[in-house]
Design a protein around this motif. Structure first.
Motif, PDB file in Angstrom:
ATOM      1  N   ASP A 173       0.840  -1.201   0.000  1.00 53.94           N
ATOM      2  CA  ASP A 173       0.000   0.000   0.000  1.00 53.94           C
ATOM      3  C   ASP A 173       0.875   1.251   0.000  1.00 53.94           C
ATOM      4  N   TRP A 174       0.407   2.278  -0.692  1.00 50.11           N
ATOM      5  CA  TRP A 174       1.166   3.525  -0.720  1.00 50.11           C
ATOM      6  C   TRP A 174       0.233   4.721  -0.855  1.00 50.11           C
ATOM      7  N   ILE A 175       0.746   5.869  -0.445  1.00 45.11           N
ATOM      8  CA  ILE A 175       0.074   7.158  -0.626  1.00 45.11           C
ATOM      9  C   ILE A 175       1.082   8.133  -1.204  1.00 45.11           C
ATOM     10  N   HIS A 176       0.706   8.798  -2.280  1.00 41.58           N
ATOM     11  CA  HIS A 176       1.560   9.812  -2.896  1.00 41.58           C
ATOM     12  C   HIS A 176       0.870  11.162  -2.769  1.00 41.58           C
ATOM     13  N   ARG A 177       1.530  12.110  -2.142  1.00 37.83           N
ATOM     14  CA  ARG A 177       0.970  13.440  -1.930  1.00 37.83           C
ATOM     15  C   ARG A 177       1.431  14.364  -3.049  1.00 37.83           C
ATOM     16  N   SER A 209      -0.104  22.762  -1.780  1.00 37.24           N
ATOM     17  CA  SER A 209      -1.040  23.813  -2.170  1.00 37.24           C
ATOM     18  C   SER A 209      -1.484  24.514  -0.903  1.00 37.24           C
ATOM     19  N   SER A 210      -1.711  25.809  -1.015  1.00 41.20           N
ATOM     20  CA  SER A 210      -2.163  26.561   0.165  1.00 41.20           C
ATOM     21  C   SER A 210      -3.649  26.365   0.416  1.00 41.20           C
ATOM     22  N   LYS A 211      -4.364  25.736  -0.539  1.00 33.75           N
ATOM     23  CA  LYS A 211      -5.819  25.653  -0.438  1.00 33.75           C
ATOM     24  C   LYS A 211      -6.344  24.269  -0.092  1.00 33.75           C
ATOM     25  N   LEU A 212      -5.711  23.213  -0.584  1.00 32.64           N
ATOM     26  CA  LEU A 212      -6.244  21.873  -0.336  1.00 32.64           C
ATOM     27  C   LEU A 212      -5.139  20.834  -0.440  1.00 32.64           C
ATOM     28  N   GLU A 213      -5.446  19.630   0.014  1.00 35.34           N
ATOM     29  CA  GLU A 213      -4.516  18.505  -0.040  1.00 35.34           C
ATOM     30  C   GLU A 213      -4.974  17.543  -1.124  1.00 35.34           C
ATOM     31  N   ARG A 214      -4.031  17.057  -1.948  1.00 36.43           N
ATOM     32  CA  ARG A 214      -4.345  16.097  -3.008  1.00 36.43           C
ATOM     33  C   ARG A 214      -3.474  14.861  -2.846  1.00 36.43           C
ATOM     34  N   ILE A 215      -4.074  13.696  -2.968  1.00 35.22           N
ATOM     35  CA  ILE A 215      -3.313  12.455  -2.860  1.00 35.22           C
ATOM     36  C   ILE A 215      -3.740  11.481  -3.949  1.00 35.22           C
ATOM     37  N   GLU A 216      -2.842  10.536  -4.243  1.00 34.90           N
ATOM     38  CA  GLU A 216      -3.182   9.339  -5.004  1.00 34.90           C
ATOM     39  C   GLU A 216      -2.670   8.162  -4.192  1.00 34.90           C
ATOM     40  N   ALA A 217      -3.434   7.074  -4.147  1.00 34.28           N
ATOM     41  CA  ALA A 217      -3.056   5.962  -3.283  1.00 34.28           C
ATOM     42  C   ALA A 217      -3.458   4.625  -3.905  1.00 34.28           C
ATOM     43  N   PHE A 218      -2.791   3.587  -3.444  1.00 36.68           N
ATOM     44  CA  PHE A 218      -3.164   2.218  -3.792  1.00 36.68           C
ATOM     45  C   PHE A 218      -3.348   1.435  -2.501  1.00 36.68           C
ATOM     46  N   ILE A 219      -4.456   0.718  -2.381  1.00 33.77           N
ATOM     47  CA  ILE A 219      -4.751  -0.114  -1.221  1.00 33.77           C
ATOM     48  C   ILE A 219      -4.997  -1.536  -1.721  1.00 33.77           C
ATOM     49  N   SER A 220      -4.246  -2.486  -1.184  1.00 35.91           N
ATOM     50  CA  SER A 220      -4.325  -3.868  -1.668  1.00 35.91           C
ATOM     51  C   SER A 220      -5.419  -4.675  -0.982  1.00 35.91           C
ATOM     52  N   GLY A 221      -5.778  -4.293   0.247  1.00 37.39           N
ATOM     53  CA  GLY A 221      -6.779  -5.041   0.994  1.00 37.39           C
ATOM     54  C   GLY A 221      -7.533  -4.124   1.932  1.00 37.39           C
ATOM     55  N   LEU A 258       2.872   7.211   8.264  1.00 36.10           N
ATOM     56  CA  LEU A 258       4.176   7.707   7.837  1.00 36.10           C
ATOM     57  C   LEU A 258       4.867   6.698   6.924  1.00 36.10           C
ATOM     58  N   LYS A 259       4.751   5.416   7.226  1.00 37.59           N
ATOM     59  CA  LYS A 259       5.354   4.384   6.383  1.00 37.59           C
ATOM     60  C   LYS A 259       4.757   4.403   4.985  1.00 37.59           C
ATOM     61  N   MET A 260       3.446   4.588   4.877  1.00 32.65           N
ATOM     62  CA  MET A 260       2.790   4.641   3.570  1.00 32.65           C
ATOM     63  C   MET A 260       3.249   5.857   2.780  1.00 32.65           C
ATOM     64  N   GLN A 261       3.518   6.968   3.455  1.00 30.41           N
ATOM     65  CA  GLN A 261       4.020   8.148   2.759  1.00 30.41           C
ATOM     66  C   GLN A 261       5.378   7.855   2.154  1.00 30.41           C
ATOM     67  N   ARG A 262       6.234   7.199   2.895  1.00 27.82           N
ATOM     68  CA  ARG A 262       7.593   6.919   2.412  1.00 27.82           C
ATOM     69  C   ARG A 262       7.570   5.966   1.220  1.00 27.82           C
ATOM     70  N   VAL A 263       6.724   4.936   1.307  1.00 29.94           N
ATOM     71  CA  VAL A 263       6.606   4.013   0.198  1.00 29.94           C
ATOM     72  C   VAL A 263       6.036   4.721  -1.018  1.00 29.94           C
ATOM     73  N   GLY A 264       5.053   5.583  -0.778  1.00 29.38           N
ATOM     74  CA  GLY A 264       4.405   6.295  -1.876  1.00 29.38           C
ATOM     75  C   GLY A 264       5.371   7.154  -2.655  1.00 29.38           C
ATOM     76  N   PHE A 265       6.258   7.852  -1.963  1.00 30.18           N
ATOM     77  CA  PHE A 265       7.230   8.690  -2.650  1.00 30.18           C
ATOM     78  C   PHE A 265       8.146   7.858  -3.535  1.00 30.18           C
ATOM     79  N   ALA A 266       8.387   6.613  -3.120  1.00 27.52           N
ATOM     80  CA  ALA A 266       9.348   5.780  -3.841  1.00 27.52           C
ATOM     81  C   ALA A 266       8.755   5.138  -5.099  1.00 27.52           C
ATOM     82  N   ILE A 267       7.453   4.692  -5.059  1.00 21.87           N
ATOM     83  CA  ILE A 267       6.976   3.868  -6.158  1.00 21.87           C
ATOM     84  C   ILE A 267       5.801   4.438  -6.921  1.00 21.87           C
ATOM     85  N   ALA A 268       5.196   5.504  -6.417  1.00 19.07           N
ATOM     86  CA  ALA A 268       4.030   6.034  -7.119  1.00 19.07           C
ATOM     87  C   ALA A 268       4.460   6.663  -8.429  1.00 19.07           C
ATOM     88  N   PRO A 269       3.562   6.662  -9.450  1.00 20.00           N
ATOM     89  CA  PRO A 269       3.924   7.240 -10.739  1.00 20.00           C
ATOM     90  C   PRO A 269       4.068   8.762 -10.630  1.00 20.00           C
TER      91      PRO A 269
END
Length: 275
Positions: free
Chosen positions: A9-13, A17-29, A264-275
């Motif tokens: 699982d990962w989250i890519h931030r 932005s000063s106005k809102l937060e945007r993420i893309e994520a993958f959840i396996s289960g 925090l772990k998902m953030q680190r993984v997300g930075f590494a493998i997200a497109p």
């Protein structure tokens, strides 16, 4: 899209932005425990089936629809199939919607998922690829379109009850100025010029949550920012105004549906493998 074989699982931030937060994520289960936050969570499923409990029913989001979770409504999140799911989400503060609509009851999409093409079109710019920042003027235009699409799709009926948007906004601004210390409702009433119970009612109507929950959420925003920068859990909790790490962790888990360490772990993984 990501090759899902052996992907955790990962989250890519998206860029800040000063106005809102945007993420893309993958959840396996199983993704998130039942939780609630004080922003709108608006997004779309890119692939797979995104399942969640919302307002007493299990919902299933497929590509093509728009997810609209109301502030402070409890929900969880998990994959509806063994293939997992990938999604994009934006988190929009009710105060931003109020600035555009001029102080109205918050738009509410009852089912949590909408097939209305107006909402889908209004979210296109905000839910574009997370790889680059949105131009500031484009973002302003998109948020304006989103606020009015939410209002139109929800079918808001003007309330006959009187409420004081200006007083509630003064209280909200004061909370931001005093995040790291104890605040009382009497103090908010004094700052806003509104009696304490009318202010409490108006705040909930206009911003979707109570003054105390709003304060807690802003503290958690600060915690997340410090954790990303490498601060320890203990230090982040104390700097943000929580009694201790345990106090912060309880609120964090109730708000985001996972522990600070897993987040925090998902953030680190997300930075590494997200497109």
């Amino acid at each position: 899209m990501v090759n899902r074989k052996n992907v955790t699982d990962w989250i890519h931030r998206a860029p800040c932005s000063s106005k809102l937060e945007r993420i893309e994520a993958f959840i396996s289960g199983y993704g998130y425990d039942l939780h609630r936050h004080d922003t709108y969570a608006i997004g779309r499923t890119l692939s797979g089936v995104q399942s969640f409990q919302y307002r007493g029913q299990e919902r299933h989001s497929l590509p093509g629809g728009t997810i609209v979770l109301h502030p402070d409504e409890a929900h969880d999140g998990q994959a509806g199939t063994v293939d997992g799911f990938q999604y994009r989400m934006i988190y929009v503060e009710p105060a931003l919607i109020q600035q555009i609509l001029g102080g109205k009851p918050l738009p509410f999409i009852k089912s949590g998922i909408s097939a209305d093409p107006r909402l889908y079109a209004a979210t296109n710019a905000l839910l574009q690829s997370m790889g680059s920042p949105i131009d500031a003027l484009e973002e302003d235009d998109a948020v304006f379109d989103l606020a009015h699409a939410l209002s139109a799709v929800s079918g808001i009926v003007e309330s006959r009850k009187t409420f004081d948007y200006r007083a509630a906004e003064k209280a909200r601004e004061f909370i931001h100025s005093a995040i790291d210390r104890t605040i009382t409702l009497d103090e908010l009433a004094e700052q806003s010029g509104r009696d304490r119970w009318s202010l409490s009612r108006d705040f909930r109507l206009l911003f979707g949550t109570s003054p105390y929950r709003y304060l807690t959420m802003r503290r958690l925003d600060l915690v997340r920012s410090m954790l990303i920068q490498g601060e320890s859990l203990v230090a982040a909790a104390l700097i943000a105004g929580f009694v201790d790490q345990s106090h912060m962790t309880r609120h964090f888990s109730k708000t985001y549906g996972l522990s600070p360490s897993r987040w925090l772990k998902m953030q680190r993984v997300g930075f590494a493998i997200a497109p």
